[in-house]
Design an enzyme around this catalytic site. Structure first.
Site: not given
Ligand code: GAL
Length: 504
Positions: A249, A291, A312
């Protein structure tokens, strides 16, 4: 039989069932029925684990013919394990399950080669229910629930840890504020995860797979320790612990390099993709960078098997329609980029009892989505060949939620061996129509009513690039409903769907 030249059924879900939450999925029979994809990819010589998804009264006895000598079968639980054959090749297995009510057979082709995740991964991820509140115990319970609820019998296999399993620098909570890494640079779990190897062994013993999460930045999105400058150690440790999937991430990587070029955006993923390939296990790489820089165009070259196409889902604003629709609309136009081993990921399935991403401290609650919206959600994710990751509460799985998640024919559309993502046939204010080519010349069609009233939604053979007479099967109800030779259409409730499979 429907009138001569067309099939037009006027069925309004709400009226037929007279209930707010009609269960459309027929209950599984007591006799065995093997489900799951007909193809499975594994790299040569890598550890192999596959739980045969099978419904029916237990005890069941499994048999498999065509098994290579490096694999063994647990005949009671239907778990295949061992090592994949050393050389790239195709191995055709014949799976069989028996109980006192009957037997079921299914062909499974193992494609031993470079491509893994030949069909979209299926599982559970903790994020949208538990956020920061995770521990070893919770994932063991989730693995138990995946088997006890029957989800595993339909092919759900990954039990995936998201953010917050590592140390959190500066946290006042002593269970989170341990050392980030050991003397060799190996990342340390926080005090809530005393035994990562033990945890994955627990999950694997059920034939399930384990997923983990990190960030290429110094910190994750929730400000826990990330992999920056420790990528090689982390890839090695994740493999040694026994993880089968890494969600990687972006998070704080923007503080390292903000350059908005494809090369800069790829760099951390190229690195991790390469490192994962060198490990002695198959690890599915899920790119999570929302994306940016058209990730779908380069993620497979980076070593990714799936990539988030949007922000998200849990934070997506509702418009007239709940947020999952706008996520789906963005994801749906990317169909040309999906295929076996490379999947567009529009984020998790947020139904059942689920937390609130905008207020993560509030306790999980039952989703506000209507029945029609939930059927639409699962239908879209199946037609879009999306990874199917449920992110609701595994401790509160009710029959309606399981009916959405566990319809074998809906899942078959998602897991179809051709690996095509549905193309958008129509999108207007009021209608959305998706068509997914399936192996064997079949096509699955989703007709979605986006309007506030019951509405007739149809697709012509010209829309669907079809000719001739077709058999029409209602996939949710698992029923043949007639034939047609020019169009298929239904009156559909507000925000509802009809999903059909058309065959010669
Ligand atoms: C976001 C991600 C989520 C989740 C979250 C955790 O950036 O898109 O799916 O993983 O971080 O902090």
């Amino acid at each position: 039989m429907p009138p001569r030249s067309f099939l037009f059924l006027f069925i309004c879900l709400g009226v037929c069932f007279g209930e707010d939450f009609p269960i459309l999925t027929p209950p599984p029979s007591k006799a065995p029925r093997i489900h799951g994809a007909l193809v499975y990819g594994s790299r040569p010589g890598k550890p192999f684990l596959y739980r045969i998804p099978c419904t029916g009264e237990r005890p069941l006895t499994f048999r498999v013919s065509g098994l290579p000598p490096s694999l063994t079968l647990d005949p009671v639980n239907g778990i295949l394990s061992g090592k994949a054959p050393d050389q790239p090749r195709s191995v055709v297995l014949r799976l069989e399950a028996r109980n006192r009510h009957g037997k079921s057979e299914r062909r499974l082709e193992l494609r031993i080669g470079d491509t893994i995740s030949l069909t979209p991964p299926m599982g559970w991820n903790h994020w949208y229910t538990h956020y920061h509140g995770v521990s070893d115990q919770l994932f063991r319970q989730a693995a138990d629930a995946m088997v006890a609820s029957g989800m595993a019998d339909f092919g759900y296999s990954y039990v995936s840890i998201d953010d917050c399993w590592m140390s959190k620098p500066g946290s006042p909570d002593p269970s989170l504020n341990g050392p980030a890494r050991d003397a060799n640079g190996a990342i340390a779990p926080n005090g809530r995860f005393p035994d990562m190897k033990g945890l994955t062994a627990y999950i694997h013993a059920k034939g399930l797979k384990a997923g983990i999460y990190s960030s290429p930045g110094p910190l994750t999105c929730a400000k826990y320790t990330g992999s920056y400058q420790h990528e090689a150690e982390d890839a090695r440790v994740f493999a040694e612990w026994g993880f089968d999937l890494l969600k990687y991430d972006w998070c704080s990587y923007g503080t390292i390099d903000r350059t908005p070029t494809v090369a800069a955006r790829r760099k951390p993923y190229d690195l991790m993709g390469e490192l994962l390939k060198r490990q002695d296990r198959d690890i599915h790489l899920n790119l999570c960078q929302y994306g940016m820089s058209d990730v779908w165009k380069w993620a497979p070259e980076s070593g990714g098997q799936s990539w988030r196409t949007t922000g998200d889902l849990g934070l997506e604003k509702d418009t007239r329609l709940p947020g999952f629709y706008s996520i789906a609309f963005k994801n749906a136009v990317l169909s040309e980029y999906a295929g076996p081993g490379k999947w567009n990921d529009p984020d998790y399935i947020l139904i059942g009892v689920i937390g609130n991403a905008r207020d993560i401290k509030s306790p999980p609650k039952r989703t506000a989505l209507t029945a029609g919206e939930q059927y639409s959600y699962m239908s879209m994710w199946s037609l879009m060949a999306s990874p199917l990751f449920f992110s609701g509460d595994m401790g509160h799985l009710d029959p309606f939620t399981l009916n959405i998640l566990c319809n074998s024919e809906v899942i078959d559309v998602n897991q179809d061996a051709l690996g095509k993502q549905a193309r958008v046939v129509r999108r207007t204010e009021d209608e959305f129509v998706l068509a997914k080519p399936l192996a064997g010349g079949l096509v699955a069609v989703g007709l979605f009513n986006l309007s506030e009233q019951p509405r007739k939604v149809s697709a012509s053979w010209a829309d669907l690039h079809l000719t001739g007479r077709k058999r029409v099967r209602d996939v949710w109800r698992q029923k043949d409903i007639g034939t047609g030779d020019s169009e298929v259409g239904f009156t559909i409730e507000r925000h509802g769907v009809r999903m059909v499979r058309l065959a010669r």
